[in-house]
Design an enzyme around this catalytic site. Structure first.
Site, PDB file in Angstrom:
ATOM      1  N   ASP A 121       0.872  -1.171   0.000  1.00 15.52           N
ATOM      2  CA  ASP A 121       0.000   0.000   0.000  1.00 15.52           C
ATOM      3  C   ASP A 121       0.910   1.222   0.000  1.00 15.52           C
ATOM      4  OD1 ASP A 121      -1.396   1.714   2.724  1.00 15.52           O
ATOM      5  OD2 ASP A 121      -2.307   1.675   0.728  1.00 15.52           O
ATOM      6  N   ASP A 123      -0.049   5.149   0.941  1.00 15.02           N
ATOM      7  CA  ASP A 123      -0.222   6.138   2.031  1.00 15.02           C
ATOM      8  C   ASP A 123      -0.322   5.458   3.385  1.00 15.02           C
ATOM      9  OD1 ASP A 123      -1.715   7.564  -0.515  1.00 15.02           O
ATOM     10  OD2 ASP A 123      -0.684   8.986   0.787  1.00 15.02           O
ATOM     11  N   ASP A 296      -2.200  -0.122   5.513  1.00 24.52           N
ATOM     12  CA  ASP A 296      -2.572   0.542   6.785  1.00 24.52           C
ATOM     13  C   ASP A 296      -4.046   0.846   6.920  1.00 24.52           C
ATOM     14  OD1 ASP A 296      -2.716   4.015   6.438  1.00 24.52           O
ATOM     15  OD2 ASP A 296      -2.533   2.599   4.770  1.00 24.52           O
TER      16      ASP A 296
END
Ligand SMILES: O=P(O)(O)OC[C@H]1O[C@H](O[C@H]2O[C@H](CO)[C@@H](O)[C@H](O)[C@H]2O)[C@H](O)[C@@H](O)[C@@H]1O
Length: 352
Positions: A121, A123, A296
């Site tokens: 991922d 960000d 996240d």
């Protein structure tokens, strides 16, 4: 994959899109309240349209409030301001979702003699979460860690950002990219992009009066950011987004980290993107391939679920607070992500 031709890893996008759209599960079909209070299935719901809208908006608001807590942590590599002593709640959570760093030996032991494929991922995983989405830059040392991982393992970025935008952040041509929450590798039929353009325009108009609210066009998805909006205005943001989406029955809203993600109502997400990438890269052999997915936010849970369902590979959640997750392991922040990636490279260098 040669990004210079900017063609993603796709087979027949039209056939796949038709299959995806045709295969729309009934639970995703839009629930529509007909005039006189009858649902599309003719059932007398006896509930006013306003009541339904209020329920939808309040549901969205509850999810917004439960999204990543307003923690202004400056965790850009070693400047972590979180307190040094262990948080008991976090320790209890780590009993269920152990640190991937502390469990590194178990992870690589299970990968011995197998291929590892790495999915990242962007960000909050490769870049710290910051107030301005345009300033979520990746550090040179993190870029070096990802570049090194890609030398030894097939490595893909799976992001809610548009593919071009996340490529501009990462700047590594040797990686695979799945943008727009995993949809861009499918290059879904152009009407998704067209809807995103139209809904972006509508959302920009309605939130223009709310201080701190911003709208980000991610090609097949649109993000409505409320990280910089006063909490008293969150319900207004939720209501306005909900009202705009009434005109776009083929779009839905999900929650990210203090962001409302407007996405097509098709059965496609980061988990499907990981399955597609594994298949198109010839890494679908669960006996000999260990996918590792690090992310996240809630959209990464779709990928964690796929790995758990396949009983193959590891989801690793990046979080400084306990969270319900399908991930097997955890890392605190992007600096620990970088440490884990560097461990992988060192392990591979010394095990070849
Ligand atoms: O799938 P990802 O790569 O994690 O992208 C998810 C969303 O990330 C970005 O928003 C998040 O990060 C911003 C910068 O740190 C932060 O300001 C925002 O509050 C976070 O939600 C991006 O702007 C979104 O478009 C992505 O969908």
């Amino acid at each position: 994959m040669d990004l210079s031709n900017s063609s993603p890893v796709i087979t027949d996008p039209v056939a796949i899109s038709q299959q995806l759209l045709g295969g729309l599960p009934s639970n995703l079909m839009q629930f529509s309240v007909m005039p006189g209070g009858y649902s599309s299935s003719g059932m007398n719901v006896g509930v006013s349209r306003l009541k339904i809208e209020e329920v939808l908006v309040n549901g969205l608001l509850d999810a917004m409030k439960s999204s990543s807590p307003r923690r202004r942590l400056n965790v850009a590599f070693g400047e972590d301001n979180s307190s040094e002593e262990e948080d008991p709640a976090y320790s209890a959570w780590m009993a269920k979702c152990p640190s991937a760093l502390a469990s590194f030996k178990q992870i690589v032991a299970s990968a011995q003699g197998k291929k590892i494929a790495v999915f990242l991922d962007y960000d909050g995983t490769l870049s710290p979460i910051v107030d301005d989405p345009d300033k979520a830059v990746m550090s040179p040392v993190m870029r070096a860690a990802v570049r090194n991982v890609a030398k030894y393992f097939p490595t893909a970025i799976v992001s809610g950002r548009s593919r071009n935008k996340v490529f501009e952040f990462v700047k590594l041509k040797e990686l695979y990219y799945a943008g727009s929450h995993g949809m861009d590798i499918m290059a879904p039929s152009a009407n998704h992009e067209h809807s995103a353009e139209k809904v972006t325009k509508s959302l920009l108009q309605v939130v223009s009066g709310i201080e701190g609210a911003t709208v980000e066009n991610n090609k097949f998805c649109v993000s409505v950011h409320y990280r910089n909006v006063a909490e008293k205005d969150w319900k207004l943001v939720a209501r306005l987004v909900n009202e705009v989406l009434e005109a776009f029955p083929r779009l839905k809203v999900t929650n990210g980290r203090m962001v409302l993600e407007v996405r097509p109502v098709i059965d496609w997400d980061k988990g499907k993107a990981v399955e597609f990438l594994l298949q198109s890269l010839g890494l679908n052999d669960s006996e000999n391939v260990i996918p590792i997915y690090i992310g996240d936010d809630r959209t990464d849970e779709d990928a964690f679920k796929v790995l758990r369902q396949r009983n193959c590979g590891y989801g690793i959640l990046v979080s400084q607070v306990p969270k319900e997750t399908e991930a097997f392991y955890s890392l605190r922040d992007p600096s620990e992500v970088m440490e884990f990636l560097n461990f992988l490279v060192r392990w591979k260098k010394h095990s070849v």
